[in-house]
Design a protein around this motif. Structure first.
Motif, PDB file in Angstrom:
ATOM      1  N   ILE A   1       0.852  -1.179   0.000  1.00  0.00           N
ATOM      2  CA  ILE A   1       0.000   0.000   0.000  1.00  0.00           C
ATOM      3  C   ILE A   1       0.895   1.239   0.000  1.00  0.00           C
ATOM      4  CG2 ILE A   1      -1.855   1.239   1.166  1.00  0.00           C
ATOM      5  CD1 ILE A   1      -2.660  -1.455   0.063  1.00  0.00           C
ATOM      6  N   LEU A   2       0.753   2.043  -1.026  1.00  0.00           N
ATOM      7  CA  LEU A   2       1.565   3.244  -1.122  1.00  0.00           C
ATOM      8  C   LEU A   2       0.889   4.395  -0.407  1.00  0.00           C
ATOM      9  CD1 LEU A   2       2.624   2.985  -4.860  1.00  0.00           C
ATOM     10  CD2 LEU A   2       3.839   2.160  -2.849  1.00  0.00           C
ATOM     11  N   LEU A   3       1.632   5.468  -0.253  1.00  0.00           N
ATOM     12  CA  LEU A   3       1.071   6.671   0.354  1.00  0.00           C
ATOM     13  C   LEU A   3      -0.028   7.251  -0.524  1.00  0.00           C
ATOM     14  CD1 LEU A   3       3.936   8.690   1.974  1.00  0.00           C
ATOM     15  CD2 LEU A   3       1.913   7.739   3.041  1.00  0.00           C
ATOM     16  N   PRO A   4      -0.859   8.088   0.025  1.00  0.00           N
ATOM     17  CA  PRO A   4      -1.986   8.615  -0.735  1.00  0.00           C
ATOM     18  C   PRO A   4      -1.545   9.351  -1.978  1.00  0.00           C
ATOM     19  CG  PRO A   4      -2.194   9.138   1.580  1.00  0.00           C
ATOM     20  CD  PRO A   4      -0.841   8.569   1.391  1.00  0.00           C
ATOM     21  N   ARG A   5      -2.360   9.245  -3.005  1.00  0.00           N
ATOM     22  CA  ARG A   5      -2.152  10.061  -4.183  1.00  0.00           C
ATOM     23  C   ARG A   5      -3.379  10.949  -4.357  1.00  0.00           C
ATOM     24  NH1 ARG A   5      -3.233   6.365  -9.578  1.00  0.00           N
ATOM     25  NH2 ARG A   5      -5.387   5.817  -9.091  1.00  0.00           N
ATOM     26  N   ILE A   6      -3.221  11.985  -5.147  1.00  0.00           N
ATOM     27  CA  ILE A   6      -4.288  12.961  -5.311  1.00  0.00           C
ATOM     28  C   ILE A   6      -5.422  12.376  -6.150  1.00  0.00           C
ATOM     29  CG2 ILE A   6      -4.799  15.251  -6.228  1.00  0.00           C
ATOM     30  CD1 ILE A   6      -3.088  15.157  -3.715  1.00  0.00           C
ATOM     31  N   SER A   7      -6.636  12.715  -5.781  1.00  0.00           N
ATOM     32  CA  SER A   7      -7.803  12.188  -6.478  1.00  0.00           C
ATOM     33  C   SER A   7      -8.038  12.963  -7.760  1.00  0.00           C
ATOM     34  CB  SER A   7      -9.016  12.280  -5.561  1.00  0.00           C
ATOM     35  OG  SER A   7      -9.393  13.635  -5.432  1.00  0.00           O
TER      36      SER A   7
ATOM     37  N   GLN B   1      15.782  12.869   0.536  1.00  0.00           N
ATOM     38  CA  GLN B   1      15.210  11.546   0.666  1.00  0.00           C
ATOM     39  C   GLN B   1      15.581  10.890   1.990  1.00  0.00           C
ATOM     40  OE1 GLN B   1      13.114  10.071  -1.414  1.00  0.00           O
ATOM     41  NE2 GLN B   1      13.097  11.842  -2.766  1.00  0.00           N
ATOM     42  N   ALA B   2      16.495  11.485   2.714  1.00  0.00           N
ATOM     43  CA  ALA B   2      17.006  10.821   3.903  1.00  0.00           C
ATOM     44  C   ALA B   2      16.459  11.382   5.195  1.00  0.00           C
ATOM     45  CB  ALA B   2      18.528  10.919   3.917  1.00  0.00           C
ATOM     46  N   GLY B   3      15.552  12.356   5.122  1.00  0.00           N
ATOM     47  CA  GLY B   3      15.013  12.911   6.343  1.00  0.00           C
ATOM     48  C   GLY B   3      15.697  14.203   6.714  1.00  0.00           C
ATOM     49  N   PRO B   4      15.607  14.622   7.966  1.00  0.00           N
ATOM     50  CA  PRO B   4      16.150  15.904   8.381  1.00  0.00           C
ATOM     51  C   PRO B   4      17.662  15.922   8.294  1.00  0.00           C
ATOM     52  CG  PRO B   4      15.433  14.633  10.268  1.00  0.00           C
ATOM     53  CD  PRO B   4      14.987  13.886   9.064  1.00  0.00           C
ATOM     54  N   PRO B   5      18.263  17.090   8.040  1.00  0.00           N
ATOM     55  CA  PRO B   5      19.703  17.158   7.945  1.00  0.00           C
ATOM     56  C   PRO B   5      20.364  16.892   9.280  1.00  0.00           C
ATOM     57  CG  PRO B   5      18.760  19.361   7.963  1.00  0.00           C
ATOM     58  CD  PRO B   5      17.616  18.399   7.883  1.00  0.00           C
ATOM     59  N   ALA B   6      21.543  16.339   9.221  1.00  0.00           N
ATOM     60  CA  ALA B   6      22.282  16.068  10.445  1.00  0.00           C
ATOM     61  C   ALA B   6      22.734  17.364  11.085  1.00  0.00           C
ATOM     62  CB  ALA B   6      23.496  15.188  10.127  1.00  0.00           C
TER      63      ALA B   6
ATOM     64  N   ILE C   1       8.168  15.102   6.915  1.00  0.00           N
ATOM     65  CA  ILE C   1       8.406  14.791   5.501  1.00  0.00           C
ATOM     66  C   ILE C   1       9.123  13.457   5.365  1.00  0.00           C
ATOM     67  CG2 ILE C   1       9.746  15.506   3.479  1.00  0.00           C
ATOM     68  CD1 ILE C   1       9.087  18.382   4.230  1.00  0.00           C
ATOM     69  N   ALA C   2      10.108  13.210   6.223  1.00  0.00           N
ATOM     70  CA  ALA C   2      10.776  11.909   6.195  1.00  0.00           C
ATOM     71  C   ALA C   2       9.804  10.782   6.506  1.00  0.00           C
ATOM     72  CB  ALA C   2      11.930  11.907   7.195  1.00  0.00           C
ATOM     73  N   SER C   3       8.815  11.042   7.362  1.00  0.00           N
ATOM     74  CA  SER C   3       7.826  10.016   7.690  1.00  0.00           C
ATOM     75  C   SER C   3       6.967   9.654   6.491  1.00  0.00           C
ATOM     76  CB  SER C   3       6.936  10.497   8.848  1.00  0.00           C
ATOM     77  OG  SER C   3       7.696  10.750  10.007  1.00  0.00           O
ATOM     78  N   THR C   4       6.693  10.627   5.600  1.00  0.00           N
ATOM     79  CA  THR C   4       5.882  10.320   4.425  1.00  0.00           C
ATOM     80  C   THR C   4       6.576   9.314   3.516  1.00  0.00           C
ATOM     81  OG1 THR C   4       6.810  12.134   3.099  1.00  0.00           O
ATOM     82  CG2 THR C   4       4.889  12.635   4.472  1.00  0.00           C
ATOM     83  N   ARG C   5       7.896   9.237   3.593  1.00  0.00           N
ATOM     84  CA  ARG C   5       8.636   8.327   2.719  1.00  0.00           C
ATOM     85  C   ARG C   5       8.831   6.948   3.347  1.00  0.00           C
ATOM     86  NH1 ARG C   5      11.700  13.448   2.089  1.00  0.00           N
ATOM     87  NH2 ARG C   5      10.922  14.369   0.175  1.00  0.00           N
ATOM     88  N   ARG C   6       8.608   6.876   4.666  1.00  0.00           N
ATOM     89  CA  ARG C   6       8.732   5.582   5.344  1.00  0.00           C
ATOM     90  C   ARG C   6       7.396   4.878   5.488  1.00  0.00           C
ATOM     91  NH1 ARG C   6      12.124   8.665   8.780  1.00  0.00           N
ATOM     92  NH2 ARG C   6      10.425   8.827  10.288  1.00  0.00           N
ATOM     93  N   ALA C   7       6.336   5.631   5.699  1.00  0.00           N
ATOM     94  CA  ALA C   7       5.026   5.027   5.933  1.00  0.00           C
ATOM     95  C   ALA C   7       4.489   4.411   4.648  1.00  0.00           C
ATOM     96  CB  ALA C   7       4.053   6.075   6.469  1.00  0.00           C
ATOM     97  N   ARG C   8       3.796   3.308   4.776  1.00  0.00           N
ATOM     98  CA  ARG C   8       3.226   2.607   3.620  1.00  0.00           C
ATOM     99  C   ARG C   8       1.723   2.819   3.508  1.00  0.00           C
ATOM    100  NH1 ARG C   8       6.982   2.361   0.541  1.00  0.00           N
ATOM    101  NH2 ARG C   8       5.815   0.845  -0.712  1.00  0.00           N
ATOM    102  N   ARG C   9       1.084   3.253   4.566  1.00  0.00           N
ATOM    103  CA  ARG C   9      -0.358   3.488   4.559  1.00  0.00           C
ATOM    104  C   ARG C   9      -0.654   4.791   5.277  1.00  0.00           C
ATOM    105  NH1 ARG C   9      -0.213  -1.517   6.837  1.00  0.00           N
ATOM    106  NH2 ARG C   9      -1.149  -0.667   8.746  1.00  0.00           N
TER     107      ARG C   9
ATOM    108  N   PHE D   1       1.200   6.699   8.643  1.00  0.00           N
ATOM    109  CA  PHE D   1       1.765   8.047   8.662  1.00  0.00           C
ATOM    110  C   PHE D   1       1.184   8.868   9.817  1.00  0.00           C
ATOM    111  CE2 PHE D   1       1.190  12.519   7.443  1.00  0.00           C
ATOM    112  CZ  PHE D   1       2.525  12.908   7.413  1.00  0.00           C
ATOM    113  N   VAL D   2      -0.131   8.805   9.988  1.00  0.00           N
ATOM    114  CA  VAL D   2      -0.764   9.562  11.070  1.00  0.00           C
ATOM    115  C   VAL D   2      -0.205   9.117  12.415  1.00  0.00           C
ATOM    116  CG1 VAL D   2      -2.935  10.027  12.246  1.00  0.00           C
ATOM    117  CG2 VAL D   2      -2.854  10.018   9.749  1.00  0.00           C
ATOM    118  N   ALA D   3      -0.074   7.822  12.611  1.00  0.00           N
ATOM    119  CA  ALA D   3       0.450   7.317  13.878  1.00  0.00           C
ATOM    120  C   ALA D   3       1.882   7.800  14.097  1.00  0.00           C
ATOM    121  CB  ALA D   3       0.389   5.795  13.904  1.00  0.00           C
ATOM    122  N   GLU D   4       2.700   7.804  13.035  1.00  0.00           N
ATOM    123  CA  GLU D   4       4.090   8.234  13.198  1.00  0.00           C
ATOM    124  C   GLU D   4       4.184   9.727  13.491  1.00  0.00           C
ATOM    125  OE1 GLU D   4       8.420   7.725  11.013  1.00  0.00           O
ATOM    126  OE2 GLU D   4       6.667   6.579  10.345  1.00  0.00           O
ATOM    127  N   VAL D   5       3.314  10.520  12.862  1.00  0.00           N
ATOM    128  CA  VAL D   5       3.306  11.952  13.157  1.00  0.00           C
ATOM    129  C   VAL D   5       2.960  12.200  14.616  1.00  0.00           C
ATOM    130  CG1 VAL D   5       2.040  14.090  12.735  1.00  0.00           C
ATOM    131  CG2 VAL D   5       2.885  12.773  10.819  1.00  0.00           C
TER     132      VAL D   5
END
Length: 514
Positions: free
Chosen positions: A46-52, A119-124, A370-378, A382-386
């Protein structure tokens, strides 16, 4: 504190969205299952949401590469007009009365601009990034610099005058600096640094003038010392706003160092000579700070005339001003009655010292989301991770002032000044740090109405509950200070819950983090 420092360009109010355009939904796209005899994965992904298929959503995706960093609907409107969109096309193709309403909707659906696109999340936190983090965290101690002069000022002005001056000048300065900072950051996002400079310089010069008017009104009651204090307080609030905006915190620290040392000397030694020295040093240092701020905000190169008005909508400025007013009331209404009780009034110190840390955690949130949007599959993942991120940040924003508060209480106990009311007031300000983190997230979503209503409610409950129990010092009741501070602690905990409730419908929307 300068509330505009963490302001994020708000989204238009939900009520402004036409009902027929709310149908744009987020759908999940599934990858077909492979045959069992084919190698590779056999489970559905299951990918992240796409626009309708909403045409406005399609328009958002077309303009996002060019306008992903837009900070105002007017900037979007200018781009749409440049692409040939007119009022007629807005009506026929998208169902909006004009191109500006369409631009507002596009801007709202794009969400706030994000400074991170990796693509790797927040900068170090290395190199300049580490310095930026330390610079932001240092805002907390900078907020307390003028406090070193308050004992000397209290001896000159007197308690009634100091309370009145702090509340009136502090509230006005909080609102004025917040509106100025919001407007300047918005202009900077529109690539108008010269206009931002002019706004800040005008605000910095008019702030002390407003202090002169307030002071003149107080002359018949509390004399010249109070009037001078109010002018200096407004001047410092505006100067610190400018220096923080231009990342000149070191200038602020250097300019106020003599006032800090003189104030501490009077606090430790006392005496009329040191009192005069501390008051004089504070006034001179404030003037030096204002001069440094005006120099930092000097205008640069001329800018071309704008095609559209640059000022934010009046409703947005009212929201920013209202939030500043309510924030000042939240702090001052609890602190003002206890300015003559050091054990209680010092309870706010851990909050002020940790506010820079709260600002820093808030500034990291968009990159982490933003990094969470690339890790979450559903979407639900994503909501839970946020919310887990919000929970971790709130815990961190509570832990830092809690450590500072424990050190403060230990020092008060060692000095024989520890009291139950002071302990509860310290705990309340520790809890307030977590509330301010949630408030910063709400300002990033433009939910100023919810912020103001929530703060007004808890203040009313605190004062009203104290009145019922005979412990409302604002109403002239001399009841138990422990009861009053305990009610304040309860109101702050309730405020955290209200702020979290206000985030519930917006914090997990993926479109804000594209």
């Amino acid at each position: 504190m300068t509330p505009g420092d963490q302001s994020v360009p708000p989204s238009p109010d939900d009520d402004a969205e036409p009902a027929r355009q709310r149908g744009g939904t987020v759908t999940a796209e599934a990858v077909p299952e492979q045959d069992a005899d084919q190698p590779g994965e056999t489970e559905r992904t299951i990918l992240l949401p796409r626009i309708s298929t909403d045409p406005v959503d399609d328009l958002v995706e077309r303009v996002r590469p060019r306008l992903g960093r837009a900070v105002d609907a007017l900037q979007v409107a200018a781009a749409l007009e440049a692409d040939g969109h007119t009022d007629r096309t807005s009506q026929v193709e998208y169902g909006y009365p004009d191109v500006f309403r369409l631009a507002s909707e596009v801007f709202w659906r794009m969400g706030p601009p994000s400074p991170v696109d990796d693509q790797a999340g927040p900068p170090a936190a290395t190199g300049p990034h580490r310095w930026d983090a330390l610079r932001t965290i240092a805002h907390g101690p900078l907020y307390l610099l003028p406090g070193a002069a308050f004992p000397a000022v209290l001896a000159v002005v007197g308690r009634p005058g100091l309370v009145l001056g702090l509340v009136m000048a502090g509230t006005l300065g909080w609102v004025w600096s917040g509106v100025a900072a919001y407007s300047a950051y918005r202009l900077l996002g529109l690539r108008r640094p010269g206009s931002a400079s002019r706004v800040l310089r005008m605000a910095a010069l008019t702030g002390p003038l407003l202090g002169v008017l307030l002071g003149a009104a107080m002359l018949p009651y509390h004399g010249l010392p109070l009037a001078v204090m109010m002018v200096c307080q407004l001047a410092y609030q505006m100067a610190s706003t400018l220096l923080v905006f231009y990342r000149r915190e070191s200038w602020l620290a250097v300019a106020m160092l003599p006032a800090l040392l003189s104030g501490l000397a009077y606090l430790v030694v006392g005496g009329p000579m040191l009192r005069r020295s501390a008051v004089t040093a504070a006034a001179v240092c404030v003037l030096a700070t204002l001069a440094a701020a005006l120099w930092a905000a000097r205008p640069g190169a001329e800018e071309p005339a704008p095609r559209h008005p640059l000022w934010p909508e009046a409703s947005v400025l009212l929201g920013v001003a209202g939030y500043g007013l309510c924030s000042a009331g939240l702090l001052f209404h609890a602190q003002a009655p206890y300015l003559d009780r050091l054990d209680v009034v010092l309870g706010a110190v851990p909050l002020f010292l940790s506010m820079g840390f709260v600002e820093w955690r808030t500034s990291r949130f968009p990159a982490v989301a933003i990094a969470s949007t690339r890790r979450a599959r559903r979407p639900d993942e994503f909501v839970a991770e946020v919310w887990r991120t919000v929970g971790r940040d709130v815990a961190a924003c509570l832990a830092v002032p809690a450590v500072l508060g424990a050190a403060l209480l230990a020092g008060l106990a060692h000095a024989g000044m520890l009291s139950a009311a002071g302990t509860v007031m310290t705990v309340a300000h520790v809890a307030l740090a977590g509330a301010y983190y949630l408030a910063f997230l709400l300002t990033g979503r433009g939910r100023y109405g919810w912020l103001c209503l929530s703060i007004a409610l808890v203040v009313a409950l605190h004062v009203g509950g104290g009145a019922l129990l005979g412990a409302a010092p604002l109403l002239g009741q001399d009841g138990s200070a422990l009861v009053d501070t305990s009610l304040y602690l309860g109101s702050v905990v309730l405020l955290q819950a209200l702020f979290a409730l206000g985030l519930l419908p917006v914090i997990g929307q993926v479109r804000h983090y594209r």
